[in-house]
Design an enzyme around this catalytic site. Structure first.
Site, PDB file in Angstrom:
ATOM      1  N   GLU A   1       0.389 -38.988  25.004  1.00 37.06           N
ATOM      2  CA  GLU A   1       1.222 -38.262  24.042  1.00 37.06           C
ATOM      3  C   GLU A   1       1.857 -39.232  23.073  1.00 37.06           C
ATOM      4  O   GLU A   1       2.211 -40.357  23.446  1.00 37.06           O
ATOM      5  CB  GLU A   1       2.382 -37.547  24.749  1.00 37.06           C
ATOM      6  CG  GLU A   1       2.035 -36.397  25.627  1.00 37.06           C
ATOM      7  CD  GLU A   1       3.299 -35.767  26.225  1.00 37.06           C
ATOM      8  OE1 GLU A   1       4.393 -35.913  25.648  1.00 37.06           O
ATOM      9  OE2 GLU A   1       3.181 -35.152  27.290  1.00 37.06           O
TER      10      GLU A   1
ATOM     11  N   GLU B   1       5.131 -36.081  33.431  1.00 36.06           N
ATOM     12  CA  GLU B   1       6.281 -36.998  33.398  1.00 36.06           C
ATOM     13  C   GLU B   1       7.184 -36.842  34.616  1.00 36.06           C
ATOM     14  O   GLU B   1       8.362 -36.505  34.501  1.00 36.06           O
ATOM     15  CB  GLU B   1       7.080 -36.803  32.106  1.00 36.06           C
ATOM     16  CG  GLU B   1       6.284 -37.170  30.870  1.00 36.06           C
ATOM     17  CD  GLU B   1       7.142 -37.219  29.599  1.00 36.06           C
ATOM     18  OE1 GLU B   1       8.204 -36.590  29.553  1.00 36.06           O
ATOM     19  OE2 GLU B   1       6.731 -37.927  28.661  1.00 36.06           O
TER      20      GLU B   1
HETATM   21  C1  GLA Z   1       7.435 -35.413  26.686  1.00 36.62           C
HETATM   22  C2  GLA Z   1       6.761 -34.247  27.364  1.00 36.62           C
HETATM   23  C3  GLA Z   1       6.223 -33.228  26.429  1.00 36.62           C
HETATM   24  C4  GLA Z   1       7.145 -33.007  25.257  1.00 36.62           C
HETATM   25  C5  GLA Z   1       7.411 -34.325  24.576  1.00 36.62           C
HETATM   26  C6  GLA Z   1       8.269 -34.180  23.348  1.00 36.62           C
HETATM   27  O1  GLA Z   1       6.636 -36.496  26.504  1.00 36.62           O
HETATM   28  O2  GLA Z   1       5.747 -34.653  28.253  1.00 36.62           O
HETATM   29  O3  GLA Z   1       6.067 -32.022  27.152  1.00 36.62           O
HETATM   30  O4  GLA Z   1       8.337 -32.452  25.707  1.00 36.62           O
HETATM   31  O5  GLA Z   1       8.076 -35.149  25.476  1.00 36.62           O
HETATM   32  O6  GLA Z   1       8.474 -35.416  22.723  1.00 36.62           O
END
Ligand code: GLA
Ligand code: ZN
Length: 681
Positions: free
Chosen positions: A307, A150
């Site tokens: 995710e 991210e």
């Molecule tokens: C983001 C991050 C993860 C985690 C999630 C929690 O997407 O990439 O490492 O922290 O949020 O929702």
């Protein structure tokens, strides 16, 4: 196909065994098998373990994780671990620390915390990615590289100021051109030396994150920042490529994330991946938009759902559980709109720190006898049964919505006409009109080939980039239907107003000119009075926010304002241009108007939903090699009657055939293969 190792919808997610003693790892493998998990993202936040000091690397524990997963038949999505630097690095090399918007040098802490211009950060990030690739690049379990995590945020340090100046030199060549682009004779801002330029933040041009006194420099800093983070990605990507030639490389994106121009990033990723975290009350249409946008980044190529939470988040103010059936529903919504993986954050719930209350497949109870685990295992079995049915299949759309990050940034920084101007909100509203009617739509950038669409929407096209007006003209002249809205065609890519009357470069295409724009106070509005209420249109609609005062030149007037001193002047126009037509909607309209216009234009173009269903039921179709797979998703809390019509469908998951009337329980999803067109497996 993302990688030959992934021969079905890959199912799994972030796995952080380094937070657990080894006894737990064995049980993890048992539980993964039970849940049908076949991919694990590992190493995402493990830099401090992989490089415990400046001169030492330790891969032994990771070797162990890799081999256990491999022995369990689980593919690897291997992360480069560079999204949070080790404490020793910040201590010895403070240049890795960011300077924030307020101008403060941060101390060590949190994550996503490295200055993207820091020579130390760049050197060690590249080094680590290279070493990982050297060690695991040819491993038989490896399926995807996950660079960093991210990417995001901004830094305003001296090193970033220096790289910003270099970026400007590359973009503009000389200072005169910069001065012109930023209109620096305003408020005595003329720059005579590059070093006089400082990053725009609270110490310089900004009143707060949104309000700037110099749009040009703020816009360029947003561009620079996106490019600068991309450069960090490229550094790692290239280091990986030296040792791992045939494994796709990605980094996980965040959907409609403002700071990064994902259209500029996309060509450098082999596969798009993204993290979807809707709240319980996020409209499903908004999630659908984000999937469509992510699919649009690489021209419709299937993407990875990298995710999502199986149950709840920790970082929202109120972290509701996904209700029974909703995790499955939202997972399959992603697949329905182009995802070829279903992955979670995370596989085992952390014991400490800020994510200990974030949902996971394996919860603190530590066993399989939980609602969440059961639902995950059921979905795992279903994806197993689905096999490769939709892998690589595309969502075919004849409608496009144009989305552009530069326009987003420029409107965000705009001082006037209204603080409530909301680019993303306007785009979402038009997308929703299509979504609610299940009309397939692609979200595309300004570089897309428009010729393959019958209908193109470009809401709030405030900024017209070089060549785009000509491209739209060619598209419409060739028979395309085009719709844009209020406050469009105002500036060029420097955010300098196109002189001679709005909507500037779009004037010939739209056959109008806009003399003034009124900003309405919150809670007040105007009326759209239609000339002709046939074709499914009502006689009147509501509008608010901005009212463009329009002169129809060669355009036909479709509707006029009902109120105020400009009552009776045009608000909606339609212009025949070549073989097509170009519509202008001069104010922010209510949802009913958008729905009716979308419906009329789609009907006119012969565009229909794959299936006519009750409201709250989403329908999409993915196609590959003549095989058509229909997804029917009931987002309602009540059962719904759906008529599948005379075609016979094979349920892609359960052993049965369906045709005619079916009842869909609440949150139910059907994945149906059309028999007439399918080569049965
Ligand atoms: C983001 C991050 C993860 C985690 C999630 C929690 O997407 O990439 O490492 O922290 O949020 O929702
Ligand atoms: Zn910096």
């Amino acid at each position: 196909m993302i990688h030959p190792r992934l021969h079905k919808i890959a199912y799994g997610g972030d796995y952080n065994p380094e937070q657990w003693p080894r006894e737990v790892w064995d049980d993890d493998m048992r539980l993964f098998r039970l849940a049908g998990i076949d991919i694990a993202t590992i190493g995402v936040f493990s830099w401090s373990l992989l490089q415990p000091s400046e001169d030492t690397y330790d891969f032994d524990w990771l070797d162990d994780v890799v081999e256990r997963l491999h022995a369990t038949g689980i593919a690897l999505c291997l992360a480069t671990a560079t999204a949070a630097h080790p404490a020793w690095m910040a201590h010895r090399h403070p240049d890795v620390l960011r300077v924030d918007f307020d101008g403060r040098r941060r101390a060590y802490g949190q994550r996503h915390n490295s200055c993207p211009s820091s020579p130390t950060y760049r050197r060690y990030a590249k080094e680590l990615a290279g070493r990982l690739a050297e060690r695991y690049g040819a491993h038989p379990a490896l399926a995807v590289w996950h660079v960093n995590n991210e990417y995001g945020g901004r830094c305003y340090c001296g090193a970033c100021a220096a790289s910003f100046r270099t970026w400007l030199q590359r973009r503009y060549g000389d200072l005169d051109t910069v001065n012109e682009a930023w209109n620096t004779r305003f408020w005595s801002h003329t720059f005579y030396a590059w070093d006089e330029i400082v990053p725009p933040n609270l110490l310089s041009e900004h009143l707060d994150e949104r309000r700037t006194t110099f749009q040009g420099i703020s816009l360029d800093y947003a561009r620079f920042n996106s490019d600068n983070l991309l450069a960090c990605y490229l550094l790692e990507r290239d280091a990986i490529r030296e040792h791992s030639s045939d494994v796709p490389i990605t980094t996980n994106m965040m959907g409609s994330y403002e700071p990064l121009d994902y259209f500029a990033w996309a060509p450098h990723l082999d596969v798009i991946s993204w993290d979807s975290y809707p709240a319980l009350d996020t409209p499903v249409s908004t999630t659908a938009f984000r999937h469509d946008l992510m699919r649009g980044l690489k021209d419709g190529q299937p993407f990875m759902l990298m995710e999502q939470t199986p149950s709840q988040q920790n970082w929202q103010p109120y972290n509701s559980l996904k209700r029974p059936g909703v995790m499955r529903l939202w997972s399959l919504q992603a697949v329905a709109r182009g995802a070829d993986t279903v992955m979670f954050f995370q596989l085992r719930r952390s014991r400490g720190a800020c994510e200990k209350f974030h949902g996971a497949v394996i919860e603190h109870a530590g066993h399989e006898h939980t609602r969440v685990f059961r639902e995950c295992a059921e979905l795992g079995a279903e994806l197993e049964a689905l096999g490769d049915t939709v892998l690589g299949a595309r969502v075919e759309a004849r409608v496009a919505i144009v989305f552009d990050w530069d326009t987003w940034w420029a409107l965000r920084y705009s001082s006037g006409p209204s603080v409530d101007l909301d680019y993303l909100g306007e785009v979402l509203a038009w997308h929703r009109a299509l979504f609610d009617r299940n009309l397939p739509v692609d979200v595309v950038g300004v570089d897309a080939d428009l010729a393959r669409y019958d209908l193109v929407f470009a809401p709030l096209l405030y900024m017209v980039k070089p060549g785009f007006a000509a491209k739209l003209e060619a598209y419409v002249a060739g028979g395309g239907r085009f719709v844009t809205t209020y406050f469009s065609g105002i500036v060029d890519e420097r955010d300098l107003v196109t002189l001679g009357g709005y909507p500037g470069e779009l004037r010939a295409l739209l056959g109008i000119w806009v003399e003034e724009t009124d900003a309405l106070l919150p809670g007040s509005g105007n009326r759209i009075v239609m000339h002709d209420s046939s074709d499914g249109f009502a006689t009147e609609y509501a509008c608010d926010l901005l009212c463009d005062i329009v002169h129809a030149e060669s355009a036909e007037i479709v509707a006029v304002y009902g109120d105020d001193f400009y009552a009776g002047t045009p608000v909606v126009t339609k212009h025949r241009y070549g073989n097509g037509e170009a519509w202008y909607v001069g104010s922010r309209t209510d949802a009913a108007f958008r729905t009716d216009l979308v419906t009329a234009l789609c009907a006119d173009a012969g565009i229909a939903a794959p299936l006519t269903v009750p409201s709250g039921v989403e329908v999409t179709r993915r196609e590959r090699d003549g095989r058509r797979v229909l997804f029917v998703l009931n987002h309602n809390d009540a059962p719904c009657d759906v008529d599948l019509g005379p075609s016979v469908f094979r349920d892609a998951v359960r052993d049965r055939q369906l045709t005619g009337a079916v009842v869909l329980p609440p949150k139910e999803v059907l994945i149906l293969v059309e028999r007439s067109t399918t080569q049965l497996r």
